[in-house]
Design a protein around this motif. Sequence first.
Motif, PDB file in Angstrom:
ATOM      1  N   GLY A  56       0.786  -1.230   0.000  1.00  0.00           N
ATOM      2  CA  GLY A  56       0.000   0.000   0.000  1.00  0.00           C
ATOM      3  C   GLY A  56       0.815   1.275   0.000  1.00  0.00           C
ATOM      4  O   GLY A  56       0.281   2.350  -0.262  1.00  0.00           O
ATOM      5  N   GLN A  57       2.116   1.173   0.278  1.00  0.00           N
ATOM      6  CA  GLN A  57       2.958   2.366   0.298  1.00  0.00           C
ATOM      7  C   GLN A  57       3.395   2.749  -1.118  1.00  0.00           C
ATOM      8  O   GLN A  57       3.571   1.890  -1.975  1.00  0.00           O
ATOM      9  N   SER A 108      -5.526   2.991  -9.938  1.00  0.00           N
ATOM     10  CA  SER A 108      -6.158   1.720 -10.297  1.00  0.00           C
ATOM     11  C   SER A 108      -6.602   0.917  -9.087  1.00  0.00           C
ATOM     12  O   SER A 108      -7.405  -0.007  -9.216  1.00  0.00           O
ATOM     13  N   LEU A 109      -6.097   1.244  -7.905  1.00  0.00           N
ATOM     14  CA  LEU A 109      -6.424   0.460  -6.711  1.00  0.00           C
ATOM     15  C   LEU A 109      -7.678   0.953  -6.002  1.00  0.00           C
ATOM     16  O   LEU A 109      -8.215   0.259  -5.147  1.00  0.00           O
ATOM     17  N   ASP A 110      -8.126   2.154  -6.317  1.00  0.00           N
ATOM     18  CA  ASP A 110      -9.317   2.733  -5.677  1.00  0.00           C
ATOM     19  C   ASP A 110      -9.179   2.734  -4.157  1.00  0.00           C
ATOM     20  O   ASP A 110     -10.093   2.343  -3.426  1.00  0.00           O
ATOM     21  N   ARG A 111      -8.030   3.164  -3.678  1.00  0.00           N
ATOM     22  CA  ARG A 111      -7.781   3.255  -2.243  1.00  0.00           C
ATOM     23  C   ARG A 111      -7.360   4.678  -1.903  1.00  0.00           C
ATOM     24  O   ARG A 111      -6.797   5.386  -2.736  1.00  0.00           O
ATOM     25  N   GLU A 177      -1.340   5.889  10.083  1.00  0.00           N
ATOM     26  CA  GLU A 177      -1.722   6.176   8.693  1.00  0.00           C
ATOM     27  C   GLU A 177      -2.132   4.870   8.036  1.00  0.00           C
ATOM     28  O   GLU A 177      -1.395   3.878   8.084  1.00  0.00           O
ATOM     29  N   ILE A 178      -3.306   4.879   7.439  1.00  0.00           N
ATOM     30  CA  ILE A 178      -3.833   3.668   6.826  1.00  0.00           C
ATOM     31  C   ILE A 178      -4.274   3.953   5.389  1.00  0.00           C
ATOM     32  O   ILE A 178      -4.516   5.093   5.014  1.00  0.00           O
ATOM     33  N   SER A 179      -4.363   2.884   4.628  1.00  0.00           N
ATOM     34  CA  SER A 179      -4.930   2.939   3.286  1.00  0.00           C
ATOM     35  C   SER A 179      -6.219   2.133   3.313  1.00  0.00           C
ATOM     36  O   SER A 179      -6.228   0.979   3.746  1.00  0.00           O
ATOM     37  N   VAL A 180      -7.305   2.768   2.870  1.00  0.00           N
ATOM     38  CA  VAL A 180      -8.606   2.099   2.917  1.00  0.00           C
ATOM     39  C   VAL A 180      -9.244   2.139   1.526  1.00  0.00           C
ATOM     40  O   VAL A 180      -8.953   3.036   0.728  1.00  0.00           O
ATOM     41  N   PRO A 181     -10.108   1.167   1.229  1.00  0.00           N
ATOM     42  CA  PRO A 181     -10.856   1.248  -0.028  1.00  0.00           C
ATOM     43  C   PRO A 181     -11.645   2.549  -0.084  1.00  0.00           C
ATOM     44  O   PRO A 181     -12.166   3.023   0.933  1.00  0.00           O
ATOM     45  N   GLU A 182     -11.725   3.132  -1.248  1.00  0.00           N
ATOM     46  CA  GLU A 182     -12.412   4.421  -1.378  1.00  0.00           C
ATOM     47  C   GLU A 182     -13.852   4.336  -0.897  1.00  0.00           C
ATOM     48  O   GLU A 182     -14.402   5.306  -0.383  1.00  0.00           O
ATOM     49  N   ALA A 183     -14.477   3.166  -1.026  1.00  0.00           N
ATOM     50  CA  ALA A 183     -15.861   3.000  -0.589  1.00  0.00           C
ATOM     51  C   ALA A 183     -16.004   3.143   0.921  1.00  0.00           C
ATOM     52  O   ALA A 183     -17.093   3.458   1.421  1.00  0.00           O
ATOM     53  N   ASP A 184     -14.910   2.904   1.689  1.00  0.00           N
ATOM     54  CA  ASP A 184     -14.963   3.002   3.151  1.00  0.00           C
ATOM     55  C   ASP A 184     -14.564   4.386   3.671  1.00  0.00           C
ATOM     56  O   ASP A 184     -14.671   4.640   4.874  1.00  0.00           O
ATOM     57  N   LEU A 185     -14.084   5.248   2.793  1.00  0.00           N
ATOM     58  CA  LEU A 185     -13.513   6.513   3.257  1.00  0.00           C
ATOM     59  C   LEU A 185     -14.516   7.374   4.008  1.00  0.00           C
ATOM     60  O   LEU A 185     -14.201   7.915   5.075  1.00  0.00           O
ATOM     61  N   ASP A 186     -15.714   7.527   3.488  1.00  0.00           N
ATOM     62  CA  ASP A 186     -16.712   8.379   4.147  1.00  0.00           C
ATOM     63  C   ASP A 186     -17.019   7.883   5.552  1.00  0.00           C
ATOM     64  O   ASP A 186     -17.135   8.671   6.503  1.00  0.00           O
ATOM     65  N   THR A 187     -17.142   6.573   5.712  1.00  0.00           N
ATOM     66  CA  THR A 187     -17.443   6.006   7.022  1.00  0.00           C
ATOM     67  C   THR A 187     -16.302   6.238   7.995  1.00  0.00           C
ATOM     68  O   THR A 187     -16.523   6.576   9.171  1.00  0.00           O
ATOM     69  N   VAL A 188     -15.070   6.075   7.520  1.00  0.00           N
ATOM     70  CA  VAL A 188     -13.907   6.285   8.381  1.00  0.00           C
ATOM     71  C   VAL A 188     -13.805   7.744   8.793  1.00  0.00           C
ATOM     72  O   VAL A 188     -13.573   8.059   9.972  1.00  0.00           O
ATOM     73  N   LEU A 189     -13.992   8.648   7.860  1.00  0.00           N
ATOM     74  CA  LEU A 189     -13.911  10.077   8.176  1.00  0.00           C
ATOM     75  C   LEU A 189     -15.018  10.493   9.148  1.00  0.00           C
ATOM     76  O   LEU A 189     -14.786  11.297  10.063  1.00  0.00           O
TER      77      LEU A 189
END
Length: 204
Positions: A56-57, A108-111, A177-189
């Motif tokens: 992920g880095q 391409s990873l959508d993260r 610092e984490i990498s999350v799927p873009e679909a989870d970003l709103d929930t994490v924020l």
Amino acid sequence: MSKALPRARRSHVFTDPRFLLGLALVVVSILATTWLVQKARGGESVYQLNAPVAQGQPIQASALSIVSARTGSTAYLEAGALPEGAVATRTLSAGELLPRDAVASAASLDRRQVVINVATRIPSSVSTGSTVEVWAVDSPDTPLSSQTEPRMIASSAIILSISEPDTTLVNRAQSVEISVPEADLDTVLAATGSKSSLIVVPAG
């Protein structure tokens, strides 16, 4: 007269077609051997990692060297082919040749990358590159009547970096610092902006 004949024969030996053909074969043999040795010593220009890179880095050019190696396959990324915004799709070790299938572009990873503060110390089994779950739980001062069940807000977060907690503070939150799927970003924020406490546990 008999003594002059050998000298005459020696004087014509360099014009003998058989001698010239043999000499040509020797020269060709030496050149061919030299070419084969140089080819065996040579190889493709590929990337080698100077430092470990976690899953992920981003893969920075400063973390790579270009080396010549006879890989015998196309499994390794050739010099000059590093994509823009390259990230590692798995953890890579220092000294390793850069595998083609371990590199992808960030787009391409959508993260997405995000920094969170966790309320408890991270388990010792979790390190940079680990895949973890992120849970949100009610803070200790939440009234009993308002408490809710713990909820998972990211199931496949990747640890990019872990900071040491500030021991001078009463609330020793640890920044991660984490990498999350873009679909989870709103929930994490949303969870980071609430009164919930965040907890990281190894994915299982």
